[in-house]
Every structure is written in C-alpha cells, then in structure tokens.
Design an enzyme around this catalytic site. Sequence first.
Site, mmCIF file in Angstrom:
data_model
loop_
_atom_site.group_PDB
_atom_site.id
_atom_site.type_symbol
_atom_site.label_atom_id
_atom_site.label_comp_id
_atom_site.label_asym_id
_atom_site.label_seq_id
_atom_site.Cartn_x
_atom_site.Cartn_y
_atom_site.Cartn_z
ATOM 1 C CG HIS A 303 -32.006 -49.025 -0.563
ATOM 2 N ND1 HIS A 303 -31.682 -48.715 -1.875
ATOM 3 C CD2 HIS A 303 -30.942 -49.723 -0.074
ATOM 4 C CE1 HIS A 303 -30.475 -49.200 -2.152
ATOM 5 N NE2 HIS A 303 -30.009 -49.817 -1.078
ATOM 6 C CD GLU A 314 -35.501 -48.421 3.073
ATOM 7 O OE1 GLU A 314 -35.890 -47.549 2.273
ATOM 8 O OE2 GLU A 314 -35.183 -49.584 2.724
ATOM 9 C CG HIS A 341 -29.727 -53.549 -5.256
ATOM 10 N ND1 HIS A 341 -29.783 -52.343 -5.938
ATOM 11 C CD2 HIS A 341 -29.127 -53.278 -4.067
ATOM 12 C CE1 HIS A 341 -29.246 -51.395 -5.179
ATOM 13 N NE2 HIS A 341 -28.844 -51.939 -4.052
#
Length: 412
Positions: A303, A314, A341
Amino acid sequence: MNENRRVVVTGLGAVTPLGNSAAETWEAMKNGRNGIAPITLFDTENFKAKLAGEVKGFDPKDYLEVNEILRTDRYEQLAVAAAAQAVAESGVKGTVEPERFSVIFGTGIGGISTFETEHRKLIEKGPRRVSPLFIPMMIGNMASGMIAIRHDCRGTVMPAVTACASGSDAIGEAMRLIRHGYADAVITGGAEAAVTASAVAGFVNMKALSTAEDPDRASLPFNKNRGGFVIGEGAVALILEEYEHAAARGAKIYGEVCGYGSTCDAYHITAPHPEARGGAKAMSDAMSEAGYTPDDVVYVNAHGTGTPMNDVLETMAIKKALGEEAAYRAYVSSTKSMTGHMLGAAGAVEALASLLALDEGVIPPTINLDEQDEKCDLNCVPNTAVRADITLALSNSLGFGGHNACLAFRKV
C-alpha cells in the site's frame, strides 16, 4: 454452485498519471518514471499541497460522445475509458451470455468534482440552477452502471466503496463471483478523480498530504523523510474470466487471481491498528487461499502511501503474515512513489503492476528511496527495477474505516 472455479485476467486497460494505456503505465513503472507534477486542475495558490499525480493528455472524446461527456463526471469518463481498453484487448465481449457478464468497479469518493460545481451553483445562483443530472453524475455506482450499459453486462453490477481499498475489494469480489459460479466474466477495477479543491483541502487539513513542492521529494514511501501521500487520479480495469472459458477461446492470460483477503481493523476511522492486525490477517487469508509455501518467491506491491504511520505498520503486517525470515527475503515496492495515491483506483493500478511483474519477472521500484527508514527495513527495491522469477505476487490496500484488502496472483 461450483465453488472451485479458477479465475484469470484476460484484459487490462489504464488511464493513469504514468500513461493512457496499460502498456504505457507499465513501461513507465519499470523505468521508474515519476508521474507527479504541479496541480493543473485547480488554482493551488492558497493551498499547502500543490502536487498531484494527474492524468495527462486524456481526451474523453476518444471514448464518449460530446453529449455523454457533458453528462458525466471525470471519474466516470476515466472508468469508461479503462474498461473500453480492457474489453477490447480481452476479446471477451460476445463470448459470454449477458446475464453471466458482471461489473464490480471501485471508487473511494465518486463524483466530487460534480458535487463542487453544483454546490457552487446552489450557493451563488439558487436551487433552480442545480443540474438535473447532479445526482447521477455524482453517485459512486454510476461508473459501474455506465460500463454495464456500454458492454451489455446484465449480471451483478455494483461498486466497491471501501476508501483506498476499493479497487482491490472490487477485484476480490469479482473473483468470488466467478469462483462461486455467479458469473463467467467480470469487468472490474477502480476509478477516481478527486484532484479537486475540496478534496485536497480536506486531506491536507487532516495532515495526510505531503506539502513538498519538489515532485521528487513528495511521494516518499518507506523513506525516513516521508511526510504524507500525494493525491493521484485515474482508472484501471481488468477483465476477470473463468479459466476454462478463457482457455477454450484462446485468450491471452496475464495470470490467475488465486487469493483474496478482506478484513476490518474495527479500531479507528483513519488510523490503522497499532499492531497491524487487520492488514496482517488480510495478507494471511490471501496467502492461504493462494496455497503459499515457504518455497514461494514473493513480491508484495505495498500500500506504501508515504505517511509516517502507514509504512511502519504495513512493514509490521508483512512480517506478521510472512514470518520475519520470509519477509526479509521478499521483494516489496510501492508504485505510489510514481503514481501518487489514486485512492479508489489504487488497488486496481497496483493489481496491474503485480500481474505484469509476475508475467515479466520484473519488480517495479520504489523511486526516490535514498534514505530508507530503519523501521521499514524490508527489501523495498529502491530506485531501479530488478529482475526476479517471482512465483506469488501480493497486492495490499488499506483504507480509511479500517478496511484491508490483499490480492494474490500466480502465473498460469
């Protein structure tokens, strides 16, 4: 229903900050090209955040009639374009009964540009000036609805709206539709067009966005100097198809969608759980479904947003899911370093990257990674693509609301 049908990808379409096709996007990713630049879609004079991953040189007239363009939000236009590319490449249209042809398409926000425009009319000119098309242009299901109308998909047609996990959840739920016998083919993916004044203002005021003005110092996943994500836009579509059906018609197969994990942290509206429990569980579920073994050579498309909290947690999730030893052996990269993003489209563009990395044996890099955070100490493939014969690709997406999704892909 047959619960063990194999699901493969037979078409790709893309309109992204790196290119207006899947091939252009992938070529740019492999070469570590940065798609981030100063915002052109609105005046940023009074904004702290001035950069975005905008789609460049896109002409909706290549895909829509003029009257359709006037009646659609930008996110719908991007979705229709990516889906048209994917359907054309796959050759699936006409080989599947319309009632067995479905659409699940993700978006995080939907038509926020339309919302801004029509709200301004309401305030400045009164309610009679608000467009009668305001609602259909704005709502988050309209991209999937328009795609269905265009390609005569009469099966299940719906959006996935799970913030930044929307694109991955759309693909995962599409896979389940085929696996469990409810569809033979699905147009899936995600679209977002939220490079708008209100969206950027909202994100920057919650301190989520990078305020850097140098495009090469802005989207910095796993970097010690990261300071938030850079907003992006675009759409990516995948054609998912039942394997026997695809093989029988001689379709090109990019890879198999062989695992999907979907969880919720059930913890906080924006912050991930401090022990990364939801992300780790989504990865473990996807790996289990994909038949992971310690012999697998793994690539994780992270991500990797470049926010201080996400990248550390993460990293923790990857270690929990794979085990520390295997986590350090795995290849991990964040293509958001190049695209920004893309919110509801992020999972879709990262699925594309994962599939093509697997297909070609090339790991796209995390660019501008010159000073890796010691808390993000995995092999994050800094700056330059590497060759590797990976056997399992995992794609992570984590969204506001505590949503976590992980997709697993293998070669066929």
